[in-house]
Design an enzyme around this catalytic site. Structure first.
Site, PDB file in Angstrom:
ATOM      1  N   ASP A   1     -15.967 -10.267  33.922  1.00 49.59           N
ATOM      2  CA  ASP A   1     -14.605  -9.985  33.464  1.00 49.59           C
ATOM      3  C   ASP A   1     -14.083 -11.321  32.978  1.00 49.59           C
ATOM      4  O   ASP A   1     -14.168 -12.317  33.707  1.00 49.59           O
ATOM      5  CB  ASP A   1     -13.725  -9.484  34.612  1.00 49.59           C
ATOM      6  CG  ASP A   1     -14.096  -8.076  35.048  1.00 49.59           C
ATOM      7  OD1 ASP A   1     -14.756  -7.370  34.273  1.00 49.59           O
ATOM      8  OD2 ASP A   1     -13.726  -7.694  36.175  1.00 49.59           O
TER       9      ASP A   1
ATOM     10  N   GLU B   1     -11.474  -1.347  28.725  1.00 49.23           N
ATOM     11  CA  GLU B   1     -11.319  -2.653  29.383  1.00 49.23           C
ATOM     12  C   GLU B   1     -11.737  -3.735  28.408  1.00 49.23           C
ATOM     13  O   GLU B   1     -12.931  -3.974  28.222  1.00 49.23           O
ATOM     14  CB  GLU B   1     -12.198  -2.727  30.643  1.00 49.23           C
ATOM     15  CG  GLU B   1     -11.723  -1.843  31.782  1.00 49.23           C
ATOM     16  CD  GLU B   1     -12.454  -2.116  33.101  1.00 49.23           C
ATOM     17  OE1 GLU B   1     -13.369  -2.972  33.121  1.00 49.23           O
ATOM     18  OE2 GLU B   1     -12.107  -1.466  34.095  1.00 49.23           O
TER      19      GLU B   1
ATOM     20  N   HIS C   1     -14.094  -6.675  30.085  1.00 53.20           N
ATOM     21  CA  HIS C   1     -15.329  -6.449  30.847  1.00 53.20           C
ATOM     22  C   HIS C   1     -16.545  -6.447  29.901  1.00 53.20           C
ATOM     23  O   HIS C   1     -16.675  -5.582  29.051  1.00 53.20           O
ATOM     24  CB  HIS C   1     -15.197  -5.109  31.592  1.00 53.20           C
ATOM     25  CG  HIS C   1     -16.373  -4.701  32.414  1.00 53.20           C
ATOM     26  ND1 HIS C   1     -16.333  -4.573  33.788  1.00 53.20           N
ATOM     27  CD2 HIS C   1     -17.645  -4.357  32.071  1.00 53.20           C
ATOM     28  CE1 HIS C   1     -17.508  -4.175  34.242  1.00 53.20           C
ATOM     29  NE2 HIS C   1     -18.325  -4.033  33.211  1.00 53.20           N
TER      30      HIS C   1
HETATM   31 ZN   LIG Z   1     -15.249  -5.586  35.252  1.00 51.57          ZN
END
Ligand SMILES: [Zn+2]
Length: 319
Positions: free
Chosen positions: A240, A286, A289
């Protein structure tokens, strides 16, 4: 004299005529038998429902006898052909595609193939398999594939503080080496990609998920957090990221994000949960990510705009 000659000629004529008739009759009989036999074939029957010769050839190449016989009980449907023509069509899944189509009549052919390929014709966490860790850098860990409680990658290395925020994150060696190359390339353009979170053991994910469930309830927590064993962070191949002064979701407004969109695949990383692919990945978008899959796979995934789940079904499982 004249009369005798005439008499001699007649039997010859009759003989020739008979031979001719026999030949004609034989040709006719052969043709009829051929035609009757042809009418017994699947090709003929399929074409009587409305499929063209080309469509039949496609059916023969990409499905099986049982499937075609089943087709005879239904009306002509162009969608069956469209499904077979999809790039990521997998022959062994043909019945699942049709089942899915029967239950989602408004779906497009590419959606049907993608949904079935990644297993999303089932409910999340239904029919869960063990992640095939022998696929190494290409292992798939998602809502249908789970790592065991004691799976720990054997080549985890510590990420230097220079590349990360706190908590001494760890990554698998190859993913880390590639991350450093990516970090340096971005730095040359005055961009800074910082690791926020990397490897997470099963037990951490267990705690994290429990906290989310306490806060939002299971249904909501499942949209953004993985259940223990199902987190990609347990593979040691995932980061991340963020950059200076940015909080989580705003990462996709940064120049670092834009740069990653264009270049991450050159270093073997992919945006794992893209926008509008929740149906396939099981997770909300996301922007932070990234998963390491190696340059070859990352380039295919990037260029064809598919998710890793789709890539895995077609290029790994189906190979
Ligand atoms: Zn993640």
């Amino acid at each position: 004299m004249k009369r005798r000659r005439k008499l001699k000629k007649k039997p010859v004529m009759i003989l020739l005529l008979s031979i001719f008739l026999i030949i004609v009759l034989t040709i006719f009989a052969v043709k009829t038998i051929k035609e009757l036999n042809y009418r017994k074939t699947l090709e003929y029957k399929i074409m009587t429902i409305g499929y063209s010769k080309d469509e039949y050839d496609l059916l023969e190449r990409k499905t099986n006898k049982e499937f075609m016989e089943n087709l005879l009980t239904k009306e002509y449907d162009k969608m069956y052909i469209n499904i077979l023509k999809e790039t990521y069509y997998i022959p062994s899944k043909v019945n699942q595609y049709i089942n899915y189509y029967d239950n989602h009549l408004n779906s497009k052919a590419n959606e049907i193939v993608s949904m079935v390929n990644v297993g999303s014709d089932k409910k999340w966490y239904e029919d869960v398999k063990d992640t095939d860790t022998s696929k190494d850098l290409l292992m798939l860990n998602n809502k249908f594939n789970k790592l065991s409680k004691d799976y720990v990658p054997d080549d985890l290395v510590n990420v230097k503080n220079w590349y990360a925020y706190g908590n001494n994150p760890q990554l698998r060696q190859e993913a880390y080496d590639s991350f450093i190359n990516m970090f340096n390339a971005a730095k040359e353009e005055d961009l800074t990609i910082i690791i926020n979170s990397a490897y997470r053991p099963y037990s951490s994910q267990e705690k994290l998920y429990a906290q989310y469930v306490d806060k939002d309830g299971e249904e909501v927590a499942d949209t953004y957090a993985a259940r223990p064993g199902h987190s990609e962070h347990q593979t040691g191949l995932t980061v991340d990221v963020t950059t200076y002064g940015v909080q989580g979701e705003d990462f996709d407004k940064t120049d670092e994000f834009k740069w990653l969109q264009e270049h991450a695949h050159e270093y073997g990383f992919i945006l794992r949960y893209p926008k509008d692919k929740e149906n396939l990945t099981g997770y909300a978008y996301e922007s932070w990510h990234y998963r390491y899959v190696g340059i070859e796979a990352a380039t295919i995934i990037h260029n064809s705009n598919i998710t890793f789940d789709e890539y895995y079904a077609y290029y790994i499982e189906n190979a």
